[in-house]
Design a protein around this motif. Sequence first.
Motif, mmCIF file in Angstrom:
data_model
loop_
_atom_site.group_PDB
_atom_site.id
_atom_site.type_symbol
_atom_site.label_atom_id
_atom_site.label_comp_id
_atom_site.label_asym_id
_atom_site.label_seq_id
_atom_site.Cartn_x
_atom_site.Cartn_y
_atom_site.Cartn_z
ATOM 1 N N TYR A 73 -9.339 0.877 0.676
ATOM 2 C CA TYR A 73 -8.854 -0.462 0.338
ATOM 3 C C TYR A 73 -9.885 -1.493 0.780
ATOM 4 O O TYR A 73 -10.701 -1.232 1.675
ATOM 5 N N THR B 283 -1.694 7.611 -3.124
ATOM 6 C CA THR B 283 -3.091 7.180 -3.210
ATOM 7 C C THR B 283 -4.016 8.322 -2.799
ATOM 8 O O THR B 283 -3.774 8.951 -1.770
ATOM 9 N N ARG C 178 0.828 -1.216 0.000
ATOM 10 C CA ARG C 178 0.000 0.000 0.000
ATOM 11 C C ARG C 178 0.860 1.264 0.000
ATOM 12 O O ARG C 178 0.466 2.295 -0.551
ATOM 13 N N GLY D 273 -3.346 3.252 -4.814
ATOM 14 C CA GLY D 273 -4.390 2.266 -4.527
ATOM 15 C C GLY D 273 -5.437 2.150 -5.621
ATOM 16 O O GLY D 273 -6.139 1.139 -5.707
ATOM 17 N N THR E 47 -3.183 -0.462 -8.860
ATOM 18 C CA THR E 47 -2.155 -1.205 -8.138
ATOM 19 C C THR E 47 -1.209 -1.957 -9.073
ATOM 20 O O THR E 47 -0.263 -2.587 -8.608
#
Lengths: 320, 275
Positions: free
Chosen positions: B205, B199, B49, B54, B57
Amino acid sequence: MAGTLVIAELEGGKSRSTTFSAIAFAKQVGGSFAILAIGPGAANAAKDLAGFGAAKVIAVDDPAVKDYVVERFAPTVAKIVKDGGFDTVAVTASSFGKDLAPRLAAKLGAGYAPDINAVTVDGGKRLYRRPTYAGNALSWLEIATPIQIVSVRQTEFPAATASGGASPVETGAYAGPDAAASQVEFVKVEVGKSERPDLGEARVVVSGGRSLKEQFKQVLEPLADALGAAVGASRAACDAGYAAPELQVGQTGRTVAPQLYVAVGISGAIQHIAGMKGSKVIVAINKDPDAPIFQISDYGLVQDLFVAVPELVKELKAQS
Amino acid sequence: MKILVAVKRVADPDNLNKIKLSAQGKVDTTGLEPKASPYDDYALETALRLTENGTNTKARLGEVVVVTFGPKEAEQMLRAMLGTGADRAIRIDATDDVLDGDLVARGLKGIVDKEKPDLVLLGYQQAESESNEVGQMLAEYLGWPQATFAGRITTTDDKVLLVERETDGATAHVKVTLPAVVTVIDKIVKPKSVQSKHTPTTHNYADGVRFAALMAIMAAKKKPLAEQKLADLAPDATLKVRYANAELPPKRAAGVKVKDVKELVTKLKTEAKVV
Ligand SMILES: Cc1cc2nc3c(=O)[nH]c(=O)nc-3n(C[C@H](O)[C@H](O)[C@H](O)COP(=O)(O)OP(=O)(O)OC[C@H]3O[C@@H](n4cnc5c(N)ncnc54)[C@H](O)[C@@H]3O)c2cc1C
């Protein structure tokens, strides 16, 4: 002076109860011991610690140790261990102890016995016992270095009580930070607030699982009130937001060993059991007769918890 | 950011109540499926991460190296982690009986000296020994700061991490300038627990760790997996602690089922005498 140095854990200028378990360990292994109080209000805390039979109590207070930052605490503790010639350092395996002790061990080139639940002396050799494999084994270990660092499980070393007498209190010097301290800035600490007894110390714990849903508080609090209990929870209940994160009992949460543990709608996953199976009496309320929690419960009640718990509150009042 | 993630292969953590004791008094995990220690899976997820956007990916925006101490068989776990997204893997050839936490920390220092990561991530403890020590020892040996029990990590520039440490009943917020050692707890894999600079802050997530797609597992066969000798990393193999025998804790006998609340209260009062 050989012997044990107990590291007190301070909060708000007082010793936390964890401190008394580390003292209990020192008394159990025998020989002389000293207590180190480091942090804000250390001088005051040291006065309270003078009644436990220690050879001395050392107080270190300095603006640098106002907040707990291991890179500032560890060098001072290490220096006091070396200067005092201590052969054992004991702390309780709280978050504080678990953070500090291994760093201290590496600093002193010492072996570390983490989270022990018993100690014996066998032919001059000290053996430590600790729960491993999520509490499914008890492993014995021996430390091969001249200095031994130990963290003790609070639930297995009942708090020492003051025995009177007045140990001399010394002021210790702050020994300066690790170089790495310049990379750490303490921002703040948020303390979960609760009017209930602390989970680690409560005589009775009432814990709930995810099946309580939004009614977690509404159902469990009357029972906790009736029993004077602390409230705990399974991870699933915490994860779902039904219970506050600090209430989690288990491998990743708190380890508890009260006189009475009441598991309400908790299945009994091994990670949960690891944190509560030392309880003296376990009661489980679960509607599934095959729930694993029943395998370790002294008293099991197979019933819908939304019916059973309110009834239990009534019955406790009726029979009191 | 370059991140080193230290991982350990353990017996199936969900079935540790099935362990046995060998005739020599050692813990016997035969029959339990070997897996990565769950907190190490969480450390890998954290590392991924921190080194990606995010919302996309597939593009790697940093390097993640996984390292383990273990026998040849542990490479299966490393391969799986390469499939999950790690860029490289290192296996230090050693079995548990020649290791203690201190030697693992010294061996890891050897790897860090060579690899020069910005961050070392570890699970806060491993599922078998539950010692909770390697990260702290490594930090001391490196002269780096440590942030243990991390439940949340935020970074806006890849140079400073804001870490929320979950300590008994409290949350301590610390700012740590890299390089540093961070150990993670389970809360780190919640949807908003890791906020990297790459992100968007609005991104959520999935709860928990990601799983490798089959394609990715195939592709990971080409990713580098190196082997190193412990002696080259930590010349002094002396152990500071020695584990003797283990025993099984006394089994809690299942007690009785009570028929109703009334009987329960009566038993608690008259038999157990706890209320
Ligand atoms: C690395 C790792 C660490 C973990 N650490 C922890 C930890 O520290 N603590 C922890 O608790 N868990 C931990 N877990 C999670 C653990 O494995 C379980 O998922 C969790 O404990 C389950 O919580 P639960 O019992 O509330 O939920 P479930 O397992 O879903 O059980 C719910 C139970 O409620 C019962 N029930 C449902 N409705 C009713 C009703 N109306 N009346 C009566 N009973 C009812 C069901 O029969 C069931 O037994 C960890 C897991 C992992 C992988």
